[in-house]
Design a protein around this motif. Structure first.
Motif, short mmCIF file in Angstrom:
data_model
loop_
_atom_site.label_atom_id
_atom_site.label_comp_id
_atom_site.label_asym_id
_atom_site.label_seq_id
_atom_site.Cartn_x
_atom_site.Cartn_y
_atom_site.Cartn_z
N ALA A 214 0.84 -1.21 0.00
CA ALA A 214 0.00 0.00 0.00
C ALA A 214 0.88 1.25 0.00
O ALA A 214 0.61 2.22 -0.72
CB ALA A 214 -0.93 -0.02 1.22
N LYS A 219 0.19 5.16 -0.36
CA LYS A 219 -0.67 5.22 0.81
C LYS A 219 0.19 5.47 2.04
O LYS A 219 1.09 4.69 2.33
CB LYS A 219 -1.43 3.90 0.95
CG LYS A 219 -2.66 4.01 1.78
CD LYS A 219 -3.53 2.78 1.59
CE LYS A 219 -4.92 3.08 2.06
NZ LYS A 219 -5.80 1.95 1.88
N SER A 222 -2.34 3.53 7.39
CA SER A 222 -3.04 2.26 7.24
C SER A 222 -3.75 1.87 8.52
O SER A 222 -3.33 2.27 9.62
CB SER A 222 -2.06 1.13 6.87
OG SER A 222 -1.56 1.33 5.58
#
Ligand code: F6P
Length: 327
Positions: A214, A219, A222
């Motif tokens: 991710a 990203k 998380s």
């Protein structure tokens, strides 16, 4: 109106409380009164039977409770009920009160007591599934699950705000000692990267790879969801294991009993009203030794034995889907 051999019933809540139990009590009481039955509440679960804790319930006794969490009848886990001699005392006490049948709102542990009262002493008993865990075979949903999921989700949305601001990894622990139904739904609905459920062991390496993957796609924050499993506080062990594998410094948030309280959602109130009323109709028409559950949009009667002899499957596809969609 048709006749029934049942004239007086008792309603109890047992095991862990769940939002919507009051709505079920209200529905049972009012359905019973509409059938000219006398109703009493047993206070404090099975211990209440042993200690003669009864309370007459009328129409107004259950006014203004449909929206309230917890249970006005109190609840408990009663170790004495595992012993046959105490079940005999309980059956004698129920008969002495003139009670023709009981409605037990609780989880499958609570249904075992009801089942044994029926089997050993011919006490008529109907179960209503009430637990936030949603782990009862034979019903799509249990009372309290939807509220617990929404409560947890509300918290996760807030955690997401701070996680995003700080580019952080969070591990959020939800309830579920033996079952990951809350974890799976909350994880999918909350956009979690990884979901740990007691039914499916997710390797730490895989979780770390998922977070790294991710990150490689841009990203920066998380969320991992874990069910508490056998030990509340498991999230701290996971954070440590992830730190050792990856060096990631995960923050932990344990939602705990917050998930058991609060005003029930509309879905839980509707479910509780239907199941609570359905349980009275079942007792009234001579049914016993079964739970009233929900299959699709229909009420179903599920024998108690059937519940213990089968295990409700946690939908693995929710967990897998959450992982794919979180990238
Ligand atoms: O109500 C079910 C449940 O919430 C489980 O998820 C949890 O492990 C357990 O009850 C804890 O209950 P208590 O703290 O009342 O023993």
């Amino acid at each position: 109106m048709a006749m029934s051999s049942i004239q007086k019933i008792a309603i109890m809540t047992s095991g862990g409380d769940a939002p919507g139990m009051n709505a079920a009590i209200r529905a049972s009481v009012r359905m019973a009164i509409s059938k000219n039955l006398e109703v009493v509440g047993i206070i404090g679960g099975y211990s209440g039977i042993l200690n003669d804790q009864y309370q007459p319930l009328q129409l107004r006794s259950v006014a203004n409770i449909i929206q309230r969490g917890g249970t006005i009848l109190k609840t408990a886990r009663c170790a004495e009920f595992f012993k046959p001699e105490f079940r005999k005392i309980a059956a004698d006490k129920l008969r002495a009160q003139g009670i023709d049948g009981i409605i037990c709102i609780g989880g499958d542990g609570s249904f075992r007591g009801a089942h044994l009262l029926h089997q050993e002493h011919s006490i008529k008993a109907i179960g209503v599934p009430g637990t936030i865990d949603n782990d009862i075979f034979g019903t799509d949903y249990t009372i309290g699950f939807d509220t617990a999921v929404n409560t947890a989700l509300d918290a996760i949305d807030r955690i997401r705000d701070t996680a995003a601001s700080h580019d952080r990894l969070f591990i959020v622990e939800v309830m579920g000692r033996n079952s990951g139904f809350i974890a799976a739904e909350v994880g999918l609905a909350g956009g979690a990267e990884v979901i740990f459920a007691p039914e499916y062991l997710f390797p730490i390496d895989q979780a770390v790879n998922q977070i790294k993957s991710a990150m490689s796609k841009g990203k920066m924050s998380s969320i991992i969801i874990t069910a508490e499993g056998q030990k509340s506080g498991r999230a701290y062990d996971l954070a440590e294991a992830i730190r050792k594998k990856s060096g990631f410094d995960a923050r932990v948030c344990i939602l705990g009993h917050v998930q058991r309280g609060g005003s029930p959602t509309a879905a839980d109130r509707v479910l509780a009203s239907r199941l609570g009323a359905g349980a009275v109709e079942a007792l009234w028409s001579g049914e016993t030794n079964c739970m009233i559950g929900m299959n699709g949009s229909k009420l179903v009667k599920v024998p108690f034995e059937f519940i213990y002899n089968n295990k409700k499957e946690n939908p693995r596809e929710l967990i897998d889907l959450a992982q794919i969609l979180s990238l």
